[in-house]
Write an enzyme that holds these catalytic residues in place. Structure first.
Site, short mmCIF file in Angstrom:
data_model
loop_
_atom_site.label_atom_id
_atom_site.label_comp_id
_atom_site.label_asym_id
_atom_site.label_seq_id
_atom_site.Cartn_x
_atom_site.Cartn_y
_atom_site.Cartn_z
N SER A 108 0.85 -1.20 -0.09
CA SER A 108 0.05 -0.25 0.00
C SER A 108 1.06 1.58 0.06
CB SER A 108 -0.90 -0.07 1.26
OG SER A 108 -0.18 0.39 2.66
N ILE B 199 3.11 4.61 -0.18
CA ILE B 199 3.97 5.29 -0.88
C ILE B 199 5.15 4.06 -1.77
CG2 ILE B 199 6.96 6.24 -1.02
CD1 ILE B 199 5.30 8.04 1.62
N SER C 283 12.56 10.59 6.67
CA SER C 283 11.59 11.58 6.59
C SER C 283 12.02 12.94 6.53
CB SER C 283 10.80 11.00 7.91
OG SER C 283 9.78 12.78 8.29
N TYR D 285 9.90 7.59 16.04
CA TYR D 285 9.96 7.31 14.80
C TYR D 285 11.05 8.64 14.03
CZ TYR D 285 8.27 8.24 9.62
OH TYR D 285 8.44 8.62 8.64
N LYS E 294 14.25 6.92 11.83
CA LYS E 294 14.26 7.71 10.62
C LYS E 294 15.67 8.43 10.52
CE LYS E 294 10.86 5.91 8.36
NZ LYS E 294 11.32 5.29 7.31
#
Length: 298
Positions: free
Chosen positions: A44, A46, A169, A182, A186
């Site tokens: 699903s 990107i 990100s 998160y 990243k």
């Protein structure tokens, strides 16, 4: 030898294996013709759109996800379009599952040229409120969910002098309230890519990082709350968002050019500029928006 044994032993297929399931395309019509790509988290979002565009440019693609039903739907859609695909249900935080995932690529297509480490879990929770296990779950998905597929794929990418792209990100560039685990994960994979460029410079493998900005999400996309329950992603003004197709096109351009780092969106590039030269101003802006626009983070 089984697929998993093949991946874990580092054994490689014979040079230039015959891959009848990869469609033959006239030379020059598609940049990725004849190449095999593995995109984690491609059931699903990107990841799915990136896989689609790789197929459109001639690649054979291994689709991956944890939701068997959704992954099967994506595979059926791609096969109906005439794309060369296979799929493997695998949790990329499980190393044995990653060995099986790489084995799927080798069994179906005989080689591996491109790895895009895209799968990850995000959050919508302040650090003080998060359960320790939830923090670990988010961090593991971003760090080990990148490390384990790469470890399993590395011998085959060395053989093909392939390309590895970590999807990061813009929030990793300077941190973001309500995204501690998160952002940490990243940022970790961005530094990992730098280290690997140095350690594996003689292999010819391309290691790159794409820092993605605000992107249109699938309607059912969920992130983790402080207690681990899935909740909708925080509000983002539509005018700030790129489409999944736009982001996927940038990722493919990054791979074609074998770039080290790509920062998507003007906002992302502004964050880099401010964080590098005016870090106190950057913190002031974030704190101000946190007071005035809490819904942006919550």
């Amino acid at each position: 030898m089984s697929d998993t044994q093949l991946a874990s032993s580092g054994a490689a297929p014979l040079p230039h294996p015959v891959r009848p399931s990869v469609p033959a395309l006239p030379a020059g019509t598609a940049f990725f013709a004849g190449q095999v790509a593995l995109v984690t988290g491609s059931e699903s979002g990107i990841g799915r759109e990136t896989a689609r565009q790789l197929c459109q440019q001639g690649a054979a693609v291994v689709l991956n996800g944890r939701n068997a039903e959704r992954l099967a739907q994506t595979r059926q859609e791609f096969e109906a379009a005439g794309y060369a695909v296979t799929s493997c249900v695998a949790d990329v935080t499980d190393y044995a599952a990653c060995e099986a995932l790489v084995g799927t690529a080798l069994e179906a297509f005989g080689r591996l040229d491109i790895l895009i480490a895209n799968a990850s879990i995000s959050q919508r929770a302040y650090f003080a409120d998060m359960q320790p296990g939830v923090f670990r779950q988010v961090l593991d998905s971003n760090v080990y969910g990148t490390v384990f597929p790469l470890k399993a794929a590395l011998p085959h990418l060395v053989r093909s002098r392939g390309s590895v792209t970590f999807i990061s990100s813009i929030s990793a560039l300077n941190g973001m309230p309500s995204g501690s685990a998160y952002c940490a994960g990243k940022a970790a994979v961005a530094n990992l890519a730098h280290t690997l460029r140095l350690e594996l410079a003689d292999t010819g493998i391309h290691f790159g990082v794409v820092h993605i900005g605000f992107t249109q999400n699938d309607p059912d996309k969920r992130v983790l709350a402080a207690d681990g329950q899935p909740v909708p992603i925080a509000h983002r003004p539509p005018r700030w968002q790129k489409s999944q197709a736009e982001v996927a096109a940038i990722i493919l351009r990054h791979i074609r050019r074998r770039r080290r780092r790509t920062v998507i969106s003007a906002l992302g590039r502004l964050i880099v500029l401010v964080h590098t030269w005016l870090p106190r101003l950057g913190d002031w802006i974030v704190l101000r928006t946190l007071r005035r626009m809490r819904h942006f983070y919550e």
